[in-house]
Design an enzyme around this catalytic site. Structure first.
Site, PDB file in Angstrom:
ATOM      1  N   ARG A  73      -0.423   9.934  -0.521  1.00 40.39           N
ATOM      2  CA  ARG A  73      -1.852   9.943  -1.356  1.00 40.39           C
ATOM      3  C   ARG A  73      -1.613  11.149  -1.507  1.00 40.39           C
ATOM      4  O   ARG A  73      -1.689  11.925  -2.757  1.00 40.39           O
ATOM      5  CB  ARG A  73      -2.513   9.728  -0.224  1.00 40.39           C
ATOM      6  CG  ARG A  73      -3.338   8.203  -0.379  1.00 40.39           C
ATOM      7  CD  ARG A  73      -4.606   8.212   0.566  1.00 40.39           C
ATOM      8  NE  ARG A  73      -4.868   7.070   0.656  1.00 40.39           N
ATOM      9  CZ  ARG A  73      -5.992   6.462   0.993  1.00 40.39           C
ATOM     10  NH1 ARG A  73      -6.279   7.197   1.707  1.00 40.39           N
ATOM     11  NH2 ARG A  73      -6.007   4.982   1.002  1.00 40.39           N
ATOM     12  N   LEU A  90     -14.813   6.256  -5.653  1.00 40.07           N
ATOM     13  CA  LEU A  90     -13.510   5.509  -5.582  1.00 40.07           C
ATOM     14  C   LEU A  90     -12.772   4.496  -6.219  1.00 40.07           C
ATOM     15  O   LEU A  90     -13.661   3.619  -6.541  1.00 40.07           O
ATOM     16  CB  LEU A  90     -12.955   5.182  -4.041  1.00 40.07           C
ATOM     17  CG  LEU A  90     -11.698   4.809  -3.187  1.00 40.07           C
ATOM     18  CD1 LEU A  90     -11.091   6.109  -2.890  1.00 40.07           C
ATOM     19  CD2 LEU A  90     -12.051   4.432  -2.041  1.00 40.07           C
ATOM     20  N   PHE A 147      -0.146  -1.286   0.014  1.00 45.71           N
ATOM     21  CA  PHE A 147       0.184  -0.150  -0.199  1.00 45.71           C
ATOM     22  C   PHE A 147       0.899   1.354   0.131  1.00 45.71           C
ATOM     23  O   PHE A 147       2.100   1.395   0.133  1.00 45.71           O
ATOM     24  CB  PHE A 147      -0.812  -0.159   1.155  1.00 45.71           C
ATOM     25  CG  PHE A 147      -2.308   0.185   0.564  1.00 45.71           C
ATOM     26  CD1 PHE A 147      -3.228  -0.686   0.524  1.00 45.71           C
ATOM     27  CD2 PHE A 147      -3.042   0.956   1.416  1.00 45.71           C
ATOM     28  CE1 PHE A 147      -4.014  -0.581  -0.212  1.00 45.71           C
ATOM     29  CE2 PHE A 147      -4.031   1.359   0.699  1.00 45.71           C
ATOM     30  CZ  PHE A 147      -5.189   0.189   0.581  1.00 45.71           C
ATOM     31  N   GLN A 164      -8.086  15.838   3.021  1.00 43.72           N
ATOM     32  CA  GLN A 164      -7.131  14.156   1.953  1.00 43.72           C
ATOM     33  C   GLN A 164      -8.017  14.504   0.535  1.00 43.72           C
ATOM     34  O   GLN A 164      -9.316  14.079   0.217  1.00 43.72           O
ATOM     35  CB  GLN A 164      -6.614  12.841   2.529  1.00 43.72           C
ATOM     36  CG  GLN A 164      -7.034  12.395   1.448  1.00 43.72           C
ATOM     37  CD  GLN A 164      -5.692  10.804   2.271  1.00 43.72           C
ATOM     38  OE1 GLN A 164      -6.587  10.282   2.368  1.00 43.72           O
ATOM     39  NE2 GLN A 164      -4.361  10.726   2.693  1.00 43.72           N
ATOM     40  N   ARG A 200      -3.278  11.344   5.791  1.00 44.70           N
ATOM     41  CA  ARG A 200      -3.665  10.012   6.286  1.00 44.70           C
ATOM     42  C   ARG A 200      -2.867   8.715   5.075  1.00 44.70           C
ATOM     43  O   ARG A 200      -3.145   8.852   3.967  1.00 44.70           O
ATOM     44  CB  ARG A 200      -5.380   9.468   6.659  1.00 44.70           C
ATOM     45  CG  ARG A 200      -4.926   8.331   6.666  1.00 44.70           C
ATOM     46  CD  ARG A 200      -6.333   7.753   6.951  1.00 44.70           C
ATOM     47  NE  ARG A 200      -7.390   7.901   5.829  1.00 44.70           N
ATOM     48  CZ  ARG A 200      -7.368   6.924   5.072  1.00 44.70           C
ATOM     49  NH1 ARG A 200      -6.753   5.834   5.129  1.00 44.70           N
ATOM     50  NH2 ARG A 200      -8.260   7.268   3.762  1.00 44.70           N
ATOM     51  N   HIS A 207      -7.802  12.069  -2.212  1.00 42.41           N
ATOM     52  CA  HIS A 207      -7.505  10.875  -3.102  1.00 42.41           C
ATOM     53  C   HIS A 207      -7.221  10.992  -4.586  1.00 42.41           C
ATOM     54  O   HIS A 207      -7.458  11.397  -4.941  1.00 42.41           O
ATOM     55  CB  HIS A 207      -8.375   9.768  -2.786  1.00 42.41           C
ATOM     56  CG  HIS A 207      -8.080   7.895  -2.432  1.00 42.41           C
ATOM     57  ND1 HIS A 207      -7.641   7.028  -3.561  1.00 42.41           N
ATOM     58  CD2 HIS A 207      -7.834   7.456  -2.093  1.00 42.41           C
ATOM     59  CE1 HIS A 207      -7.458   6.080  -3.632  1.00 42.41           C
ATOM     60  NE2 HIS A 207      -7.741   6.192  -2.547  1.00 42.41           N
ATOM     61  N   GLU A 246      -7.060   2.174  -3.743  1.00 47.62           N
ATOM     62  CA  GLU A 246      -5.620   2.336  -3.316  1.00 47.62           C
ATOM     63  C   GLU A 246      -4.251   0.582  -3.954  1.00 47.62           C
ATOM     64  O   GLU A 246      -3.753   0.828  -4.536  1.00 47.62           O
ATOM     65  CB  GLU A 246      -4.695   2.666  -2.366  1.00 47.62           C
ATOM     66  CG  GLU A 246      -3.445   2.946  -2.342  1.00 47.62           C
ATOM     67  CD  GLU A 246      -2.631   3.752  -1.217  1.00 47.62           C
ATOM     68  OE1 GLU A 246      -3.503   5.379  -0.858  1.00 47.62           O
ATOM     69  OE2 GLU A 246      -2.073   3.807  -0.493  1.00 47.62           O
ATOM     70  N   HIS A 256     -11.941  13.101  -0.198  1.00 47.14           N
ATOM     71  CA  HIS A 256     -12.057  11.902   0.616  1.00 47.14           C
ATOM     72  C   HIS A 256     -11.761  11.537   1.994  1.00 47.14           C
ATOM     73  O   HIS A 256     -12.932  10.708   2.782  1.00 47.14           O
ATOM     74  CB  HIS A 256     -10.776  10.545  -0.492  1.00 47.14           C
ATOM     75  CG  HIS A 256     -10.697   9.640   0.345  1.00 47.14           C
ATOM     76  ND1 HIS A 256     -11.694   8.848  -0.299  1.00 47.14           N
ATOM     77  CD2 HIS A 256      -9.793   8.706   0.997  1.00 47.14           C
ATOM     78  CE1 HIS A 256     -11.524   7.147   0.288  1.00 47.14           C
ATOM     79  NE2 HIS A 256      -9.905   7.012   1.008  1.00 47.14           N
TER      80      HIS A 256
END
Lengths: 532, 364
Positions: free
Chosen positions: A246, A212, A85, A200, A346, A202, A215, A311
């Site tokens: 991100r 979405l 990730f 954030q 984050r 995304h 990720e 996001h």
């Protein structure tokens, strides 16, 4: 003990956490490495004591969930398997295909069905938190959506776990229910908010609808290309490429788009076809459906157009490591809280972890400290005031714009002027719009005059919650005269540790929130230049 | 932008009036959803129109409705597709889900039906003994297998479409039985046989499904509830040989025995074998079987009267050209280990996956 939720709990937005949950559970990994990645991801704004707790308790939490029945992916040996990730130095993301949040939420709801001693108030909408004369939390006023009746709940402790406020922005990946209710209610009750400017965007959301694309797609190896076919992340994050954090990837995409190297629809391309088809079906099935149903694209065969989209909010109700807010007896956990473990940005797959670890800690602390206290008797006047407020909305004759028009204006201005790139002029302009809307919403009328499932009147209450959130977001963004994490000020493009390595706290104070600052807690990691 | 017309069934329990239909024009790009259409009506024309909705992406499971009579999520039904299926010049008809009481407009009482049925299957893991220190070690395939049931978002669309539920409101139903498989198929659960026995013995349990495929067709998440029900049956009969009082075991054994022996379905033998745990002899001499056979007499007589059954057919079943081959296929299948495959393993039935899929269905 009871759970009050404005939707049936399994409709909650934790469902949307597709990719997974981080934990340093493998012998070759360490919680320190996870913690360092999180600190670095936060652009050094995260509080390191809280981050250490989260990363240290993560492995135990994963095992607990596994024992409760979450169907985590296994490796060949039948043990828990991981995927890579963004922003992480090891593959430490545990997952269930790309429905990890859904699987966890539904398994936790299985446990709620098992434990009948926890009373559930499903489809009850909380309108206000209530304190006693000493300033301690005493309960909440809540409307039963099914019949419109209003109740005053007494409670020794209240934990706000109401999620984020993505609906301030349009478009957003967030569900329609993510209206920042709990953040606004805690703020109105006197609890300070923290780092509300940290919002954030995304990197991979569908243009228009804002849905979405996990990720996990990039975690499985998908590439990003601009319209000229360049794998542009080479320029911005030569080491981590698509798996930089991100904020970095979103800024890179937005730069490509703004400088004319995007597609005409204001997007860049995510190419998932490099991932083997069998692996896509096994691990990314949900986004095959999203691509097919909502973009008309078969992601196993062609690239899909994406752009940065709203996001997650890193900021929220300021809490300590046990979830306690500035109001005695009031706790916050999950996206609505700011502990802060995410600081300025984050990392993917840290949100479920934050929610689970600090949700548990809040629950344990609230139970331990509430035990022995007398059940408070909140003032009935609060109930009457809320009833009067709702009745006045319902009975009002239409004189101006519709609720939906106000909401649309708010969403558009927030996305235009408070997104990936910000500057003082635009933020100031947006704040003026929000202040005007705060006035206008007090005169707005509704079509639904009934009691049963009156979603119309609840929409007005949500809009008021959102406008409080929006004001705080903008005030925080104006205040922070530097670029850190998700906040990028084109008029202050550098991170400025000398002046701004601190949290911005906002407290309700009449017309404008009162601004104060608090220290960032550092344990073992000093700020350094952030490169991916 | 295109113009569409939504014809929506409205109901306000406080008005004292019965439900009524109302047509609304909407203006949307064709790729947008029926839910977007409904939200546009709420935004522009009448915000009292009630529908549960949240994620807009088919993950929260709130917006189950019936569109042109077919149960679906409003958010992942494209409005142009709905208009095409409605037919030229006709409005898109939207009404609340079936098999559940309506509370207001498009909102139904999920608690009264759906969640009650979920509770029926003991919807939580019942592990045997204390958990291990680390994770349970289980086959990777088993976790992927139950992930198909785990993909269920509890939207109730299958409950709305279920024909068995329409006839027998007590049927445990597709969603709850799919949930049951999530535990039966989970190697960590310690009550596999008890769960199966419970659902096999329940007259409204796994053998109450009539195999109509409606739930598979409407499920927005490819959970294929009916396939999960069939898996429950295979595990109940094949793995645990649960001889249930609903004759589910007997019926399956009877069918298999007849095909193995003759390569065609000898209808006259089906009932005796079903009542006799698959055996023709037992089905004729076992007292309980004789009783049940006697109870089916009126049906048999109706068949005789209508000509569906003739005395000749009862004794000598008409020959089919390929009976020997059918028997051979049957033996081939039976001699192989049973392999359960699902979408998470083989993907959609397209392109290069076709080979794997075809092989899979043969194994099944």
């Amino acid at each position: 003990m009871g759970i009050i939720s404005k939707v049936h709990p399994v409709r909650s937005h934790s469902n949307a956490a597709q990719g997974g949950i981080n934990a340093a559970l493998q012998p070759e990994d360490s919680w320190e490495s996870h913690a360092y990645d999180t600190v670095k991801g936060s652009d050094f704004l995260g509080d390191q004591d809280a981050i250490e707790i989260m990363c240290r308790e993560a492995p135990e939490e994963i095992l607990h969930l596994e024992h409760l029945g979450v169907t985590f992916h296994r490796n060949e040996e039948g043990q828990l398997g991981t995927r890579a990730f963004g922003g992480a130095s090891a593959a430490r993301t545990y997952y269930v295909a790309d429905i990890t949040g859904q699987a966890i939420l539904h398994v936790l709801y299985e446990q709620l069905m098992k434990h009948e001693e926890v009373e559930r108030f499903e489809e009850w909408f909380t309108t206000a938190l209530v304190k006693d004369d000493a300033g301690r939390i005493a309960g909440a006023v809540t409307r039963n959506i099914r019949d419109g009746s209003l109740e005053l709940f007494s409670a020794r402790a209240v934990i706000v776990a109401t999620g984020g406020n993505g609906q301030l922005f349009s478009p957003t990946t967030n569900a329609l229910i993510c209206t920042g209710d709990g953040i606004a209610m805690a703020y109105r009750a006197g609890a300070p908010l923290m780092d509300m400017e940290m919002v954030q965007y995304h990197p991979t959301t569908l243009a228009g609808l804002g849905l979405l694309i996990t990720e996990g797609a990039r975690g499985e190896g998908a590439h990003l290309y601009n319209a000229q076919g360049e794998r542009f992340m080479e320029k911005y994050a030569p080491n981590k490429m698509e798996l930089a954090s991100r904020d970095v990837v979103s800024r890179a995409e937005q730069t490509e788009i703004d400088e004319g190297r995007g597609f005409p629809d204001g997007t860049v391309a995510l190419d998932i076809t490099v991932v083997p088809r069998k692996r896509i079906h096994e691990a990314l099935r949900e986004i095959v459906n999203v691509g097919r149903d909502f973009a008309g694209v078969d992601i196993t065969r062609e690239p899909i157009h994406i752009k940065p989209g709203n996001h997650y909010v890193m900021g929220g109700v300021k809490t300590d490591i046990n979830g306690q807010t500035g109001v005695p007896g009031l706790y916050a956990a999950g996206e609505c809280a700011c502990i802060s473990v995410h600081g300025g940005n984050r990392l993917g797959a840290n949100s479920l972890l934050d929610t689970l670890i600090f949700g548990r800690r809040s629950g344990q602390h609230a139970a331990a400290s509430g035990r022995g206290l007398p059940v408070p008797e909140p003032a009935k006047a609060e109930l009457a005031a809320e009833r009067e407020m709702i009745d006045s909305i319902v009975s009002r004759e239409r004189s101006g714009r519709r609720v939906s028009e106000l909401k649309a204006e708010m969403g558009a201005v927030m996305d235009k002027d408070c997104s990936v790139f910000r500057d003082e002029g635009r933020l100031q302009g947006a704040l003026e719009v929000i202040k005007r809307l705060q006035e206008e919403v007090t005169t707005v009328a509704v079509d639904d005059k009934g009691s049963v499932f009156n979603q119309d009147v609840l929409g007005v209450l949500e809009l008021q919650f959102m406008l409080d959130n929006a004001e705080c977001t903008l005030v925080g963004a104006l205040e922070r005269r530097e670029s850190r994490g998700a906040q990028f000020r084109t008029d202050f493009p550098e991170r400025n540790d000398g002046e701004w390595l601190k949290h911005i706290n906002l407290t309700a104070n009449g017309d404008v929130p009162a601004v104060s600052f608090s220290e960032v807690t550092m344990t073992q990691w000093q700020p350094e230049e952030r490169k991916y | 932008m295109s113009d569409f017309t939504l014809k929506i069934r409205r109901y306000d329990p406080e008005s004292g009036e019965p439900a009524f239909w109302h047509e609304y024009p909407v203006d949307l790009p064709p790729e947008r959803s029926v839910l977007d259409g409904i939200l546009q009506i709420k935004d522009r024309e009448d915000a009292s129109l009630a529908i549960r909705c949240s994620c807009r992406a088919a993950i929260c499971g709130s917006c189950g409705v019936r569109i042109n009579g077919k149960s679906a999520l409003a958010c992942n039904t494209r409005i142009s597709d709905a208009a095409r299926r409605a037919g030229p010049g006709k409005p898109i008809v939207v009404e609340p889900m079936g098999n559940m009481p309506v509370l207001k407009d498009l909102i139904v009482d999920m608690d009264a039906v759906h969640w009650k049925k979920i509770m029926r299957v003991v919807p939580w893991l019942l592990p045997a003994g204390e958990p291990p220190e680390r994770e349970y070690t289980v086959p990777a395939e088993a976790m992927i297998d139950v992930t198909q049931s785990m993909a269920c978002i509890q939207c109730g669309v299958c409950v709305s479409a279920c024909l068995s539920l329409e006839v027998d409101p007590q049927f445990v139903g597709p969603a709850a039985l799919a949930k049951a498989y999530r535990f039966v198929g989970d190697p960590r659960d310690g009550q596999t046989e008890e769960r199966l026995r419970d659902l096999a013995e329940d007259p409204h349990g796994i053998y109450d499904c009539t195999h109509c495929f409606a739930c598979i067709e409407v499920c927005p998440k490819d959970v294929a509830p009916m396939s999960q029900i069939m898996r429950l049956r295979r595990r109940a009969t094949g793995d645990f040989e649960i001889k249930d009082s609903n004759n589910g075991y007997g019926h399956e054994r009877g069918f298999v025995n007849i095909i193995e022996r003759w390569g065609t379905l000898h209808e006259a033998q089906v009932l005796p074998r079903s009542f006799g745990e698959g055996s023709f002899v037992k089905g004729q001499v076992k007292p309980s079987a004789v009783k049940q056979l006697a109870e089916t007499l009126p049906t048999a007589l109706r068949g005789l009267r209508s000509g569906k059954v003739t005395p000749k057919k009862v004794i000598v079943h008409p020959k089919l050209p390929d009976q020997a081959r059918v028997r051979k296929v049957m033996h081939t299948i039976e001699s192989k280990p049973r392999l359960e495959l699902n979408l998470y393993i083989v993907g959609d039935n397209s392109g290069e996956e076709q080979g794997a899929m075809a092989e899979g269905s043969q194994e099944l």
